[in-house]
Design an enzyme around this catalytic site. Structure first.
Site, PDB file in Angstrom:
ATOM      1  N   ASP A 467       0.860  -1.183   0.000  1.00  0.00           N
ATOM      2  CA  ASP A 467       0.000   0.000   0.000  1.00  0.00           C
ATOM      3  C   ASP A 467       0.899   1.237   0.000  1.00  0.00           C
ATOM      4  O   ASP A 467       1.587   1.508   0.989  1.00  0.00           O
ATOM      5  CB  ASP A 467      -0.890  -0.030   1.240  1.00  0.00           C
ATOM      6  CG  ASP A 467      -1.929   1.091   1.264  1.00  0.00           C
ATOM      7  OD1 ASP A 467      -1.735   2.100   0.555  1.00  0.00           O
ATOM      8  OD2 ASP A 467      -2.918   0.961   2.018  1.00  0.00           O
ATOM      9  N   HIS A 468       0.860   1.995  -1.092  1.00  0.00           N
ATOM     10  CA  HIS A 468       1.782   3.120  -1.230  1.00  0.00           C
ATOM     11  C   HIS A 468       1.418   4.291  -0.320  1.00  0.00           C
ATOM     12  O   HIS A 468       2.197   5.244  -0.191  1.00  0.00           O
ATOM     13  CB  HIS A 468       1.809   3.598  -2.685  1.00  0.00           C
ATOM     14  CG  HIS A 468       3.156   4.079  -3.122  1.00  0.00           C
ATOM     15  ND1 HIS A 468       4.013   4.743  -2.291  1.00  0.00           N
ATOM     16  CD2 HIS A 468       3.804   3.995  -4.308  1.00  0.00           C
ATOM     17  CE1 HIS A 468       5.126   5.058  -2.940  1.00  0.00           C
ATOM     18  NE2 HIS A 468       5.024   4.606  -4.176  1.00  0.00           N
ATOM     19  N   ARG A 469       0.263   4.253   0.318  1.00  0.00           N
ATOM     20  CA  ARG A 469      -0.057   5.295   1.296  1.00  0.00           C
ATOM     21  C   ARG A 469       0.807   5.132   2.543  1.00  0.00           C
ATOM     22  O   ARG A 469       1.090   6.103   3.246  1.00  0.00           O
ATOM     23  CB  ARG A 469      -1.540   5.204   1.695  1.00  0.00           C
ATOM     24  CG  ARG A 469      -2.522   5.508   0.598  1.00  0.00           C
ATOM     25  CD  ARG A 469      -3.947   5.249   1.056  1.00  0.00           C
ATOM     26  NE  ARG A 469      -4.150   3.850   1.463  1.00  0.00           N
ATOM     27  CZ  ARG A 469      -5.309   3.373   1.922  1.00  0.00           C
ATOM     28  NH1 ARG A 469      -6.355   4.187   2.051  1.00  0.00           N
ATOM     29  NH2 ARG A 469      -5.417   2.096   2.252  1.00  0.00           N
TER      30      ARG A 469
END
Length: 496
Positions: A467-469
């Site tokens: 998850d790039h968040r």
């Protein structure tokens, strides 16, 4: 006759609202004991066995196998006899009978093996869905015994037989119950009548009935090829093929999908429910809420495979499977210790990142019921041998269809072993609520530059989706590189 009690379908966990009765493990007329499995129920989470909260005699099965039932709906009637200690304890609202687990539970219920027993306090029953409730017979047709119960069984009452099936638990119990029911119907000269139809009820096991429903085949039109005229899967498949080939009706009923539309020849419609339905919804939610990034790494695991051979011969690993997946799991756990942010989740409501205090390691497992992801709780605390045992138990339970909802909840990071299918790698989708998933590909003999020379080496590919968040490219790359280094040279684990 003693006191008639009805056991309602409990919520077996995670706030479920309905479940499908896969098979009955008892038959009408059987004597049951406290905590004896009554039936196997499939929910959106798992398949579980429901134990009896009372001792007594089964007088009615209120739904046939293959029926979707709302939580809270009565499914079985048991005559407690009025004299057993277990029944007395349940009636008097005192301490749980011997064999019950725990004591009082929310709503005045008693905790049993899974979920809860019947409520001891009054509660309002939620409305049933159309088609789920069994049809009641006219009052004039009801005997005094059935009139004492507010619900009439869908299944015919068993004749008085002198022989009963032996039950030892698990699937063998289910087979015994099925054989017992088939013997009863056969001994009655096929006199059992399908509810509301006036026609003899065909002899078929629950999985065969389910297949017939899915394919639109009318079982009453078939002649069974099995022992005693029992209809088999092959009989249903042959009938469906004949109907598809000729574009004709099967027993006067066209092959139709759930929408009622006629199915073209050769086409099959499979209802989406249970685990498959939950998985589909979870994957869509994950794919469109978490920004996925996937990175790949090719690793020489020759040293790991040699270490695997040595460890498998040691006495402390006797009785457990020392698989390549074990080393991948251990490498991931060590890498999480160095990069704890990978073991986290995104709290949308609070707009916070939750870094988990322990690693609940999920292992994606392909089962006949669909993809399930049970997890090993607090896996980082386990030694390599303990982890091997936990992984073996987890996969065996999943393949047997015995994974519980609790086993599949609370996961924090997942491994999917696509290598067992001969696949090199893939781009896995995150499990909802997790920030990373690692795909482990097949280990192959490949030409590899080793110490300046091209040699045959054992090589695998890893793919990390995250998850790039939460995980940026640097963190994801460092984590994946650490996992790869541990697999390439397991001795580097001493430096972690």
């Amino acid at each position: 006759m003693g006191e008639l009690r009805q056991f309602a379908l409990p919520d077996v966990g995670e706030g479920l609202t309905e479940g499908e009765i896969l098979q009955w493990l008892v038959a009408v007329g059987d004597t049951v004991t406290v905590n004896q499995p009554l039936c196997e129920v499939e929910t959106a989470k798992a398949a579980v066995e429901l134990p009896s909260p009372w001792a007594g005699t089964v007088t009615a099965l209120l739904y046939e196998a293959g029926t979707m039932v709302d939580v809270g709906a009565p499914i079985i009637t048991i005559d407690t006899g009025g004299g057993s200690p277990e029944a007395a304890a349940a009636r008097d609202g005192g301490e749980p009978a011997a064999g019950l687990i725990g004591g009082a539970a929310p709503g005045g219920r008693t905790a049993v093996l899974v979920g809860y027993g019947p409520r001891t306090t009054e509660a309002r029953r939620r409305p049933r869905r159309a088609g789920h409730a069994p049809a009641a017979r006219p009052e004039a047709d009801r005997s005094p015994e059935t009139a004492a119960s507010p619900r009439v069984p869908l299944l015919a009452t068993a004749p008085d037989l002198t022989t009963k099936p032996v039950r030892h638990g698990g699937l063998e119990v289910g087979r015994a119950a099925e054989a017992h029911a088939a013997a009863e119907e056969a001994s009655a000269g096929s006199a059992a009548v399908a509810p509301g139809s006036g026609r003899p009820r065909p002899l078929a096991k629950p999985p065969v009935r389910k297949l017939a429903r899915d394919l639109g085949v009318d079982l009453t039109t078939l002649t069974g090829s099995g022992p005693g005229g029992v209809i088999t899967r092959a009989d249903v498949g042959a009938a469906a093929q004949v109907a598809a080939a000729h574009g004709a009706d099967t027993g006067g009923t066209l092959l139709r999908g759930a929408s009622g539309a006629e199915t073209p020849p050769g086409e099959q419609r499979i209802p989406v429910k249970g685990v498959r339905k939950l998985t589909a919804a979870a994957m869509v939610a994950s794919a469109f809420t978490a920004p996925h990034v996937t990175e790949f790494l090719t690793v020489d695991v020759t040293r790991m495979m040699k270490l695997r051979t040595r460890l498998a011969a040691r006495p402390e690993f006797a009785g457990v499977k020392v698989s390549p997946l074990l080393f991948v799991a251990k490498a991931l756990l060590l890498a999480v210790g160095r990069h704890p942010m990978v073991n986290s989740s995104w709290d949308e409501a609070a707009q916070e990142i939750v870094v988990h205090g322990q690693v609940n390691l999920g292992i994606a497992a392909a089962t006949p019921r669909g993809l399930v992801v049970p997890n090993v709780k607090d896996a980082a605390r386990l030694s390599l041998g303990e982890l091997a045992g936990a992984l073996g138990e987890l996969t065996e339970t999943a393949r047997a269809g015995r994974t519980t909802p609790a086993d599949m909840s609370g996961g924090t990071i997942t491994i999917t072993n696509v290598g067992v299918f001969g696949v090199d790698t893939g781009t896995p989708i995150l499990n909802p609520g997790e920030s990373a998933i690692l795909a482990f590909g097949a280990v192959r003999d490949m030409p590899w530059v080793h110490k300046g020379k091209v040699k045959p080496r054992q090589v695998t590919q890893l793919a990390l989706s995250f998850d790039h968040r939460i995980i940026d490219g640097e963190l994801g790359s460092r984590f994946l590189a650490d996992v790869g280094a541990l697999l390439s040279d397991p001795g580097t684990a001493l430096a972690f």
